[in-house]
Design an enzyme around this catalytic site. Sequence first.
Site, PDB file in Angstrom:
ATOM      1  N   GLY A 114       0.781  -1.225   0.000  1.00 46.64           N
ATOM      2  CA  GLY A 114       0.000   0.000   0.000  1.00 46.64           C
ATOM      3  C   GLY A 114       0.814   1.276   0.000  1.00 46.64           C
ATOM      4  O   GLY A 114       0.265   2.355   0.178  1.00 46.64           O
ATOM      5  N   ALA A 115       2.128   1.153  -0.219  1.00 47.15           N
ATOM      6  CA  ALA A 115       2.998   2.334  -0.181  1.00 47.15           C
ATOM      7  C   ALA A 115       3.371   2.823  -1.575  1.00 47.15           C
ATOM      8  O   ALA A 115       4.170   3.742  -1.708  1.00 47.15           O
ATOM      9  CB  ALA A 115       4.268   2.028   0.615  1.00 47.15           C
ATOM     10  N   GLY A 116       2.813   2.211  -2.617  1.00 48.00           N
ATOM     11  CA  GLY A 116       3.150   2.614  -3.974  1.00 48.00           C
ATOM     12  C   GLY A 116       4.498   2.102  -4.433  1.00 48.00           C
ATOM     13  O   GLY A 116       5.102   2.654  -5.343  1.00 48.00           O
ATOM     14  N   SER A 119       4.234  -3.752  -4.536  1.00 47.57           N
ATOM     15  CA  SER A 119       4.281  -5.051  -3.874  1.00 47.57           C
ATOM     16  C   SER A 119       3.581  -6.124  -4.695  1.00 47.57           C
ATOM     17  O   SER A 119       3.998  -7.292  -4.688  1.00 47.57           O
ATOM     18  CB  SER A 119       3.651  -4.955  -2.482  1.00 47.57           C
ATOM     19  OG  SER A 119       2.313  -4.494  -2.552  1.00 47.57           O
ATOM     20  N   GLU A 152      -2.345  -9.441 -13.769  1.00 49.00           N
ATOM     21  CA  GLU A 152      -2.962  -8.418 -12.921  1.00 49.00           C
ATOM     22  C   GLU A 152      -4.156  -7.755 -13.610  1.00 49.00           C
ATOM     23  O   GLU A 152      -5.191  -7.506 -12.981  1.00 49.00           O
ATOM     24  CB  GLU A 152      -1.919  -7.366 -12.523  1.00 49.00           C
ATOM     25  CG  GLU A 152      -2.430  -6.390 -11.478  1.00 49.00           C
ATOM     26  CD  GLU A 152      -1.340  -5.758 -10.648  1.00 49.00           C
ATOM     27  OE1 GLU A 152      -1.638  -4.797  -9.928  1.00 49.00           O
ATOM     28  OE2 GLU A 152      -0.182  -6.232 -10.698  1.00 49.00           O
ATOM     29  N   ASP A 164       5.493  -1.636 -13.695  1.00 50.05           N
ATOM     30  CA  ASP A 164       5.856  -2.299 -12.448  1.00 50.05           C
ATOM     31  C   ASP A 164       6.460  -3.671 -12.706  1.00 50.05           C
ATOM     32  O   ASP A 164       7.483  -4.045 -12.128  1.00 50.05           O
ATOM     33  CB  ASP A 164       4.629  -2.434 -11.549  1.00 50.05           C
ATOM     34  CG  ASP A 164       4.096  -1.099 -11.081  1.00 50.05           C
ATOM     35  OD1 ASP A 164       4.783  -0.077 -11.275  1.00 50.05           O
ATOM     36  OD2 ASP A 164       2.979  -1.069 -10.526  1.00 50.05           O
TER      37      ASP A 164
END
Length: 373
Positions: A114-116, A119, A152, A164
Amino acid sequence: MSAGNGTSAEQGVWVAPGRVNLIGEHTDYNDGFVLPFALPHRTSVTARLLPGPARWVVSSSFAAEPVTIGPDDLVPGRVTGWAGYVAGVLWALTDAGFTLPGAELSVGSDVPVGAGLSSSAALECAVLTALCDLAGVDLPVADRPRLAQRAENDYVGVPCGVMDQAASTLCRTGHALFLDCRSLAVEHVPFDLATAGLAMLVVDSRTPHQHVDNEYALRRSTCEQAARQLGVPALRDVDDLDAALRALPDAVTRRRVRHVVTENQRVRDTVDLLRADRLRDIGPLLTASHRSMRDDYEITVAQVDLAVDTALAAGALGARMTGGGFGGCVLALVDADRADAVREAVAGAYADRGFDAPVAFLAEAGAGAHRLR
């Protein structure tokens, strides 16, 4: 995982990193340019083959119970939660025509969720690398980011671009990854902070990185609609920004397009400076990127704006939010001997505003997905 009786070909440990994007935000799904680098934070997959009918038993350090995935679960959306990303990779591989043996997969990670910092891509790429090696899948490394992205997009249902997964797979130590998101052409651009006397401070704003009310998908659909209105395949093909802005019907769309087009140019300009060994000079481009995300793309929040403003006031050469927005992390390019002072200034500013204390760490460019042992 215990050593067991398997051979080294039947078991092992694979890792894939989280990433920060040095510059180039929300350009990836517009067929544009990005410049990420891999973090030292990694997701690991300890894996071994299982005999008998194909099944995949997946456990994690952050889940109470293992999840068993069978062939019937390889249907988009069937498995949800964190295990859905694993099932998505299995589905994407089998849908591409590869036959996969059963396996036991144990997942661990120190990539903040959740930190960008991507993950989810780290999980996908670690699983993909493990499965390719275990099953002897002949999938060139250059083709793996698209497959992980498909997992995804089409299985989990998150409309992310390919940046990503490309960063988590392809990055090299000491380099940033200049990626053309249309062609997947890459250039490994030298990014040696220590030699330049610099450091990259990553500040986790402690504001969960959330695509609030599906705002990420809305930004993407707005860009796709604008490209259709402008008669171009994607916004990366806009050559005359002023003419494009005059042709668009509403102010919101004009702001979104201006961000994407100018951000692509900032990526190119940053790469030019890095090629010329002028790492210190990229700072203003980072700051301009943040202002564009704040004012034109409207994806920042108070905590990340405060971190950027405070870092700059404390002497950072440049600072910007990284990631999809609405929370997450801030990058601050600093002289190495100023890193602690900038970190303390941001922490103090958060305390003064009553925000949760940020977590900051120094990051250097690391390696992409690989077998550890």
